[in-house]
Write a protein that holds these residues in place. Sequence first.
Motif, PDB file in Angstrom:
ATOM      1  N   GLN A  77       0.828  -1.206   0.000  1.00 43.47           N
ATOM      2  CA  GLN A  77       0.000   0.000   0.000  1.00 43.47           C
ATOM      3  C   GLN A  77       0.863   1.257   0.000  1.00 43.47           C
ATOM      4  O   GLN A  77       0.587   2.217  -0.736  1.00 43.47           O
ATOM      5  CB  GLN A  77      -0.928   0.000   1.226  1.00 43.47           C
ATOM      6  N   LEU A  78       1.915   1.251   0.814  1.00 39.58           N
ATOM      7  CA  LEU A  78       2.800   2.415   0.898  1.00 39.58           C
ATOM      8  C   LEU A  78       3.545   2.636  -0.416  1.00 39.58           C
ATOM      9  O   LEU A  78       3.717   3.776  -0.851  1.00 39.58           O
ATOM     10  CB  LEU A  78       3.790   2.237   2.048  1.00 39.58           C
ATOM     11  N   ASN A  79       3.971   1.560  -1.056  1.00 35.65           N
ATOM     12  CA  ASN A  79       4.657   1.705  -2.335  1.00 35.65           C
ATOM     13  C   ASN A  79       3.735   2.327  -3.383  1.00 35.65           C
ATOM     14  O   ASN A  79       4.162   3.191  -4.162  1.00 35.65           O
ATOM     15  CB  ASN A  79       5.176   0.351  -2.827  1.00 35.65           C
ATOM     16  N   GLN A  80       2.480   1.912  -3.411  1.00 38.78           N
ATOM     17  CA  GLN A  80       1.531   2.470  -4.370  1.00 38.78           C
ATOM     18  C   GLN A  80       1.175   3.915  -4.044  1.00 38.78           C
ATOM     19  O   GLN A  80       0.893   4.711  -4.942  1.00 38.78           O
ATOM     20  CB  GLN A  80       0.261   1.616  -4.417  1.00 38.78           C
ATOM     21  N   ARG A  81       1.211   4.254  -2.787  1.00 43.19           N
ATOM     22  CA  ARG A  81       0.844   5.613  -2.369  1.00 43.19           C
ATOM     23  C   ARG A  81       2.010   6.587  -2.452  1.00 43.19           C
ATOM     24  O   ARG A  81       1.850   7.738  -2.891  1.00 43.19           O
ATOM     25  CB  ARG A  81       0.302   5.569  -0.934  1.00 43.19           C
ATOM     26  N   GLU A  82       3.194   6.146  -2.039  1.00 45.19           N
ATOM     27  CA  GLU A  82       4.314   7.066  -1.855  1.00 45.19           C
ATOM     28  C   GLU A  82       5.450   6.917  -2.878  1.00 45.19           C
ATOM     29  O   GLU A  82       6.252   7.842  -3.039  1.00 45.19           O
ATOM     30  CB  GLU A  82       4.911   6.892  -0.448  1.00 45.19           C
ATOM     31  N   MET A  83       5.542   5.774  -3.532  1.00 41.17           N
ATOM     32  CA  MET A  83       6.738   5.483  -4.327  1.00 41.17           C
ATOM     33  C   MET A  83       6.457   5.386  -5.825  1.00 41.17           C
ATOM     34  O   MET A  83       7.243   4.792  -6.562  1.00 41.17           O
ATOM     35  CB  MET A  83       7.372   4.167  -3.831  1.00 41.17           C
ATOM     36  N   ILE A  84       5.369   5.986  -6.289  1.00 46.41           N
ATOM     37  CA  ILE A  84       4.963   5.771  -7.683  1.00 46.41           C
ATOM     38  C   ILE A  84       5.850   6.484  -8.693  1.00 46.41           C
ATOM     39  O   ILE A  84       5.797   6.173  -9.880  1.00 46.41           O
ATOM     40  CB  ILE A  84       3.483   6.170  -7.907  1.00 46.41           C
ATOM     41  N   THR A  85       6.651   7.441  -8.257  1.00 47.24           N
ATOM     42  CA  THR A  85       7.578   8.103  -9.193  1.00 47.24           C
ATOM     43  C   THR A  85       9.030   8.002  -8.738  1.00 47.24           C
ATOM     44  O   THR A  85       9.913   8.557  -9.404  1.00 47.24           O
ATOM     45  CB  THR A  85       7.227   9.601  -9.356  1.00 47.24           C
ATOM     46  N   GLY A  86       9.287   7.350  -7.631  1.00 40.19           N
ATOM     47  CA  GLY A  86      10.657   7.195  -7.157  1.00 40.19           C
ATOM     48  C   GLY A  86      11.262   8.448  -6.555  1.00 40.19           C
ATOM     49  O   GLY A  86      12.486   8.558  -6.458  1.00 40.19           O
ATOM     50  N   ALA A  87      10.421   9.396  -6.131  1.00 35.58           N
ATOM     51  CA  ALA A  87      10.932  10.657  -5.583  1.00 35.58           C
ATOM     52  C   ALA A  87      11.422  10.530  -4.146  1.00 35.58           C
ATOM     53  O   ALA A  87      12.125  11.415  -3.654  1.00 35.58           O
ATOM     54  CB  ALA A  87       9.851  11.736  -5.664  1.00 35.58           C
ATOM     55  N   TYR A  88      11.030   9.449  -3.467  1.00 37.88           N
ATOM     56  CA  TYR A  88      11.498   9.192  -2.107  1.00 37.88           C
ATOM     57  C   TYR A  88      12.466   8.019  -2.120  1.00 37.88           C
ATOM     58  O   TYR A  88      12.351   7.106  -2.940  1.00 37.88           O
ATOM     59  CB  TYR A  88      10.343   8.814  -1.179  1.00 37.88           C
TER      60      TYR A  88
END
Length: 200
Positions: free
Chosen positions: A108-119
């Motif tokens: 869930q966190l990957n889909q919410r926070e990591m969708i463009t690799g900015a973090y």
Amino acid sequence: MQQTRAALKMPDLSGLVLDASRYEGIAQPEGDFWLFAYGSLMWNPEFEYLRRETAHLYGYHRRLCLWSVEHRGTLQRPGLVMGLDQGGSCRGQAFLISQSVATQTIEQLNQREMITGAYQSRLKPLYLDGGERVNAVCLIARQDHPQYAHKLDHQITIALVKSAHGGRGSNQEYVLNTAQQLREMGVRDRHLEAIAQGLG
């Protein structure tokens, strides 16, 4: 907005791929694990947790330092979201997540926070308000990423936040809710408070 974009020399973000599977995601720690929240995850976590504690992270500070082109803005009218930027310290909330829901939560966190690799996801020591020291997953802004926003003028920041809206709602709601959450925790973030007041 066109004049603002030119004044900011905003990077061309049209080539971003919104697909978490294309980027390095959050590595799942063994067993139960702690997650540090400092923005919308504090007031809208969307995952189960065992404990929730106010915590202090050293070496990074909270800042509206990432252009948002999905959740709180679009490519045509980007917003700004929080990242952990280098230097200083940050107070937020630490969530203890059970191993039994770890895989689901990480997805869930990957889909919410990591969708463009900015973090980038890193394990960092946190100090809970009760004095306990724990290692926690922290999402740190990548300064080498096209979405990284360098220091912006205060008034332009307010104008950008006021005008942006994305898939999860308005950028203004995001900032105001985060500021309100910090006030309820008794945390002073003068920079964020000044932006919230400017949103009026």
